[in-house]
Every structure is written in structure tokens, then in C-alpha cells.
Motif scaffolding. Structure first.
Motif, PDB file in Angstrom:
ATOM      1  N   GLN A  46       0.514  -6.842 -10.368  1.00  0.00           N
ATOM      2  CA  GLN A  46       0.201  -7.045  -8.828  1.00  0.00           C
ATOM      3  C   GLN A  46       0.508  -5.563  -8.342  1.00  0.00           C
ATOM      4  O   GLN A  46      -0.229  -5.311  -7.598  1.00  0.00           O
ATOM      5  CB  GLN A  46       1.102  -7.875  -8.354  1.00  0.00           C
ATOM      6  CG  GLN A  46       0.790  -9.636  -8.682  1.00  0.00           C
ATOM      7  CD  GLN A  46       1.983 -10.411  -8.327  1.00  0.00           C
ATOM      8  OE1 GLN A  46       3.114 -10.068  -7.966  1.00  0.00           O
ATOM      9  NE2 GLN A  46       1.762 -11.768  -8.241  1.00  0.00           N
ATOM     10  N   GLN A  47       1.643  -5.097  -8.532  1.00  0.00           N
ATOM     11  CA  GLN A  47       1.719  -3.724  -8.392  1.00  0.00           C
ATOM     12  C   GLN A  47       0.535  -2.681  -8.650  1.00  0.00           C
ATOM     13  O   GLN A  47       0.115  -1.882  -7.909  1.00  0.00           O
ATOM     14  CB  GLN A  47       2.757  -3.040  -8.696  1.00  0.00           C
ATOM     15  CG  GLN A  47       4.248  -3.674  -8.112  1.00  0.00           C
ATOM     16  CD  GLN A  47       4.798  -2.950  -7.000  1.00  0.00           C
ATOM     17  OE1 GLN A  47       4.759  -1.607  -7.128  1.00  0.00           O
ATOM     18  NE2 GLN A  47       5.103  -3.409  -5.820  1.00  0.00           N
ATOM     19  N   ALA A  48       0.191  -2.885  -9.784  1.00  0.00           N
ATOM     20  CA  ALA A  48      -0.964  -1.995 -10.370  1.00  0.00           C
ATOM     21  C   ALA A  48      -2.245  -2.233  -9.401  1.00  0.00           C
ATOM     22  O   ALA A  48      -2.964  -1.316  -9.308  1.00  0.00           O
ATOM     23  CB  ALA A  48      -1.112  -2.233 -11.789  1.00  0.00           C
ATOM     24  N   GLN A  49      -2.265  -3.421  -9.383  1.00  0.00           N
ATOM     25  CA  GLN A  49      -3.711  -3.622  -8.502  1.00  0.00           C
ATOM     26  C   GLN A  49      -3.746  -3.336  -7.114  1.00  0.00           C
ATOM     27  O   GLN A  49      -4.500  -2.763  -6.704  1.00  0.00           O
ATOM     28  CB  GLN A  49      -4.092  -5.193  -8.513  1.00  0.00           C
ATOM     29  CG  GLN A  49      -4.301  -5.984  -9.652  1.00  0.00           C
ATOM     30  CD  GLN A  49      -4.270  -7.297  -9.768  1.00  0.00           C
ATOM     31  OE1 GLN A  49      -4.145  -8.130  -8.706  1.00  0.00           O
ATOM     32  NE2 GLN A  49      -4.192  -8.079 -10.783  1.00  0.00           N
ATOM     33  N   ASN A  50      -2.413  -3.263  -6.578  1.00  0.00           N
ATOM     34  CA  ASN A  50      -2.476  -2.683  -5.264  1.00  0.00           C
ATOM     35  C   ASN A  50      -2.506  -1.173  -5.067  1.00  0.00           C
ATOM     36  O   ASN A  50      -3.039  -0.573  -4.207  1.00  0.00           O
ATOM     37  CB  ASN A  50      -0.844  -3.019  -4.601  1.00  0.00           C
ATOM     38  CG  ASN A  50      -0.665  -4.505  -4.375  1.00  0.00           C
ATOM     39  OD1 ASN A  50      -1.755  -5.368  -4.125  1.00  0.00           O
ATOM     40  ND2 ASN A  50       0.595  -5.129  -4.420  1.00  0.00           N
ATOM     41  N   ARG A  51      -1.960  -0.369  -6.244  1.00  0.00           N
ATOM     42  CA  ARG A  51      -2.269   1.000  -6.325  1.00  0.00           C
ATOM     43  C   ARG A  51      -3.571   1.177  -6.563  1.00  0.00           C
ATOM     44  O   ARG A  51      -4.141   2.392  -6.059  1.00  0.00           O
ATOM     45  CB  ARG A  51      -1.281   1.134  -7.563  1.00  0.00           C
ATOM     46  CG  ARG A  51       0.381   1.374  -7.185  1.00  0.00           C
ATOM     47  CD  ARG A  51       0.702   2.356  -8.173  1.00  0.00           C
ATOM     48  NE  ARG A  51       0.827   1.943  -9.414  1.00  0.00           N
ATOM     49  CZ  ARG A  51       1.709   1.153 -10.245  1.00  0.00           C
ATOM     50  NH1 ARG A  51       2.711   0.526  -9.261  1.00  0.00           N
ATOM     51  NH2 ARG A  51       1.618   0.657 -11.208  1.00  0.00           N
ATOM     52  N   ASP A  52      -4.223   0.521  -7.302  1.00  0.00           N
ATOM     53  CA  ASP A  52      -5.652   0.785  -7.545  1.00  0.00           C
ATOM     54  C   ASP A  52      -6.210   0.851  -6.074  1.00  0.00           C
ATOM     55  O   ASP A  52      -7.341   1.650  -5.862  1.00  0.00           O
ATOM     56  CB  ASP A  52      -6.269  -0.120  -8.449  1.00  0.00           C
ATOM     57  CG  ASP A  52      -5.912   0.196  -9.784  1.00  0.00           C
ATOM     58  OD1 ASP A  52      -5.205   1.300 -10.268  1.00  0.00           O
ATOM     59  OD2 ASP A  52      -6.013  -0.472 -10.957  1.00  0.00           O
ATOM     60  N   HIS A  53      -6.037  -0.295  -5.405  1.00  0.00           N
ATOM     61  CA  HIS A  53      -6.703  -0.385  -3.865  1.00  0.00           C
ATOM     62  C   HIS A  53      -6.299   0.668  -3.027  1.00  0.00           C
ATOM     63  O   HIS A  53      -7.240   1.633  -2.392  1.00  0.00           O
ATOM     64  CB  HIS A  53      -6.339  -1.663  -3.450  1.00  0.00           C
ATOM     65  CG  HIS A  53      -6.978  -1.734  -1.951  1.00  0.00           C
ATOM     66  ND1 HIS A  53      -8.459  -2.040  -1.822  1.00  0.00           N
ATOM     67  CD2 HIS A  53      -6.436  -1.981  -0.916  1.00  0.00           C
ATOM     68  CE1 HIS A  53      -8.600  -2.308  -0.531  1.00  0.00           C
ATOM     69  NE2 HIS A  53      -7.740  -2.130  -0.169  1.00  0.00           N
ATOM     70  N   VAL A  54      -5.090   1.015  -3.102  1.00  0.00           N
ATOM     71  CA  VAL A  54      -4.681   2.386  -2.350  1.00  0.00           C
ATOM     72  C   VAL A  54      -5.208   3.444  -2.917  1.00  0.00           C
ATOM     73  O   VAL A  54      -5.910   4.489  -1.806  1.00  0.00           O
ATOM     74  CB  VAL A  54      -3.020   2.652  -2.544  1.00  0.00           C
ATOM     75  CG1 VAL A  54      -2.367   3.914  -1.787  1.00  0.00           C
ATOM     76  CG2 VAL A  54      -2.615   1.433  -1.660  1.00  0.00           C
ATOM     77  N   LYS A  55      -5.475   3.802  -4.121  1.00  0.00           N
ATOM     78  CA  LYS A  55      -6.049   4.962  -4.626  1.00  0.00           C
ATOM     79  C   LYS A  55      -7.399   5.057  -4.235  1.00  0.00           C
ATOM     80  O   LYS A  55      -8.299   6.328  -4.108  1.00  0.00           O
ATOM     81  CB  LYS A  55      -5.894   4.982  -6.275  1.00  0.00           C
ATOM     82  CG  LYS A  55      -6.349   6.169  -6.772  1.00  0.00           C
ATOM     83  CD  LYS A  55      -6.224   6.175  -8.253  1.00  0.00           C
ATOM     84  CE  LYS A  55      -4.927   5.875  -8.836  1.00  0.00           C
ATOM     85  NZ  LYS A  55      -4.767   5.643 -10.270  1.00  0.00           N
ATOM     86  N   TRP A  56      -8.281   3.910  -4.461  1.00  0.00           N
ATOM     87  CA  TRP A  56      -9.468   3.938  -4.057  1.00  0.00           C
ATOM     88  C   TRP A  56      -9.895   4.296  -2.400  1.00  0.00           C
ATOM     89  O   TRP A  56     -10.707   5.076  -2.205  1.00  0.00           O
ATOM     90  CB  TRP A  56     -10.028   2.421  -4.315  1.00  0.00           C
ATOM     91  CG  TRP A  56     -11.371   2.297  -3.694  1.00  0.00           C
ATOM     92  CD1 TRP A  56     -12.596   2.643  -4.386  1.00  0.00           C
ATOM     93  CD2 TRP A  56     -11.967   1.467  -2.692  1.00  0.00           C
ATOM     94  NE1 TRP A  56     -13.803   2.254  -3.920  1.00  0.00           N
ATOM     95  CE2 TRP A  56     -13.270   1.600  -2.610  1.00  0.00           C
ATOM     96  CE3 TRP A  56     -11.300   0.774  -1.875  1.00  0.00           C
ATOM     97  CZ2 TRP A  56     -14.314   0.936  -1.662  1.00  0.00           C
ATOM     98  CZ3 TRP A  56     -12.140   0.151  -0.683  1.00  0.00           C
ATOM     99  CH2 TRP A  56     -13.243   0.310  -0.718  1.00  0.00           C
ATOM    100  N   LYS A  57      -8.825   3.673  -1.663  1.00  0.00           N
ATOM    101  CA  LYS A  57      -9.028   4.145  -0.378  1.00  0.00           C
ATOM    102  C   LYS A  57      -8.750   5.734   0.069  1.00  0.00           C
ATOM    103  O   LYS A  57      -9.553   6.241   0.810  1.00  0.00           O
ATOM    104  CB  LYS A  57      -8.172   3.276   0.456  1.00  0.00           C
ATOM    105  CG  LYS A  57      -8.511   1.880   0.806  1.00  0.00           C
ATOM    106  CD  LYS A  57      -7.793   1.028   2.052  1.00  0.00           C
ATOM    107  CE  LYS A  57      -6.258   0.985   1.491  1.00  0.00           C
ATOM    108  NZ  LYS A  57      -5.737   0.299   2.619  1.00  0.00           N
ATOM    109  N   ARG A  58      -7.942   6.060  -0.739  1.00  0.00           N
ATOM    110  CA  ARG A  58      -7.638   7.554  -0.767  1.00  0.00           C
ATOM    111  C   ARG A  58      -8.809   8.474  -1.128  1.00  0.00           C
ATOM    112  O   ARG A  58      -9.095   9.400  -0.479  1.00  0.00           O
ATOM    113  CB  ARG A  58      -6.290   8.139  -1.335  1.00  0.00           C
ATOM    114  CG  ARG A  58      -5.092   7.634  -0.694  1.00  0.00           C
ATOM    115  CD  ARG A  58      -3.969   8.085  -1.534  1.00  0.00           C
ATOM    116  NE  ARG A  58      -2.319   7.827  -0.953  1.00  0.00           N
ATOM    117  CZ  ARG A  58      -1.439   8.284  -1.630  1.00  0.00           C
ATOM    118  NH1 ARG A  58      -1.414   8.924  -2.741  1.00  0.00           N
ATOM    119  NH2 ARG A  58      -0.226   8.100  -0.989  1.00  0.00           N
TER     120      ARG A  58
END
Length: 199
Positions: A46-58
């Protein structure tokens, strides 16, 4: 010592799964049993999925900036400390699956658990060393005071950790002090081995 039961652990990890500010989680001395290990695998996924989303927005915001570091130093859990518990084969299976998808965890401290020689050297069901060799993020994995942790395994893991430290530094990521654990790194032997291999 506190006995952290499955329901309590699930409640805790559910509350953390979207938390982007937590970087260090220490659940040592909680009598964690191997049967609840899947909860940790889900937390990392779940943490990895959230980080991928944050990275995508950045990356969307900074895609036109040359040399942007949008994909580096993303928030989320980086240090998982689970010493002095009763984790074993079930935890290892769940963690190996999660680690394949996680590029953010730096520290995995598993001292004094129930990891036996049979489990850590099994190349069929667990393939621990092979999975660790594919991971390019963890710089400190500590398995001391486990039955299956021996000098050969320490050397193999040391090669992985030193390579990962070099990769992070090459990407401009600062390697914090506790990401570098001299007690699990065989620096002299590892440097000699890599120099010999390059000749």
C-alpha cells in the motif's frame, strides 16, 4: 513486552497505509507471531502504491524542468524495525513479495526472530538471497541473532547493501547514518571481492 494481536496490528497498519509522513516504524518486543505476517506485506504494498501516485503527480508538475529530482526522496516508510519477535517463514514469504515492488524501504531490522537455516537457504519457496539481489533500495538488512544467519549470508547481503548505497549516492540521494550499518557490512571482504571481479 506487549502482545500485539492481529486485529490491533491491522488497525494500526490501516491507519498508516496512506500516511506519507511516517518514515520509521518500530514494533520490536511486541511478541509478533509469524501467522500475522501478511499484514506487513500489505502495508509495504500500500505504501508503494501511494508513493507511485505521489511520484506521478510530482513528475507531472515538474516534467518541463530539466534535471528535476521529482522521482527521488519520495515520502513514505523507509525504516521497518521488528526485532525480538517471533517472525519466520510466513513473514519472509510476505516480505519477499512486497520487496519486489518496493524501491523505498532502506532499513529492515529483523534481529532475534525465528528465521532458520532451512528457510533462509531455501531456493524454491523463498529464494531470499535472489530476491534481495534484485532489490536496489535496501541498504541495511539486519538478521543477526537468527539461526540461519551465517558468515556466507552476511557476505552475500553485504554485496547487495554496498551496491545499493552506491546506487543511491549516484542518484543524489543522501544516505542517512542509520541506513549504513557497519555491523552487517563486511567492508574489507566486499571491497576485495569487487576489485577482484573487475580485474
Amino acid at each position: 513486552m506487549v502482545d500485539l494481536e492481529r486485529d490491533s496490528l491491522i488497525a494500526l497498519t490501516d491507519g498508516l497505509k496512506e500516511n506519507q509522513s511516517l518514515t520509521h516504524l518500530d514494533l520490536s518486543y511486541n511478541n509478533l507471531k509469524d501467522s500475522i505476517s501478511d499484514v506487513f506485506g500489505r502495508l509495504l504494498s500500500q505504501q508503494a502504491q501511494n508513493r507511485d501516485h505521489v511520484k506521478w503527480k510530482r513528475e507531472l508538475r515538474l516534467m518541463n524542468i530539466v534535471g528535476s529530482n521529482a522521482s527521488k526522496n519520495v515520502p513514505g516508510l523507509k525504516e521497518l524495525v521488528l526485532t525480538h519477535n517471533k517472525l519466520g517463514p510466513c513473514f519472509l514469504r510476505a516480505m519477499m513479495k512486497a520487496i519486489k515492488e518496493d524501491n523505498n524501504l532502506r532499513v529492515l531490522d529483523l534481529r532475534r526472530n525465528k528465521f532458520t537455516t532451512n528457510v533462509l537457504t531455501d531456493t524454491q519457496d523463498y529464494n531470499f538471497i535472489k530476491t534481495m539481489q534484485l532489490n536496489e533500495a535496501i541498504t541495511n538488512i539486519d538478521l543477526r541473532e537468527n539461526e540461519g544467519y551465517n558468515r556466507q549470508m552476511k557476505f552475500q547481503l553485504s554485496l547487495v547493501m554496498i551496491r545499493n548505497i552506491d546506487l543511491l549516492r549516484a542518484e543524489g540521494v543522501m544516505v542517512k547514518g542509520n541506513w549504513f550499518n557497519k555491523h552487517v557490512l563486511m567492508l574489507n571482504e566486499t571491497i576485495h571481492s569487487t576489485q577482484h571481479a573487475s580485474i
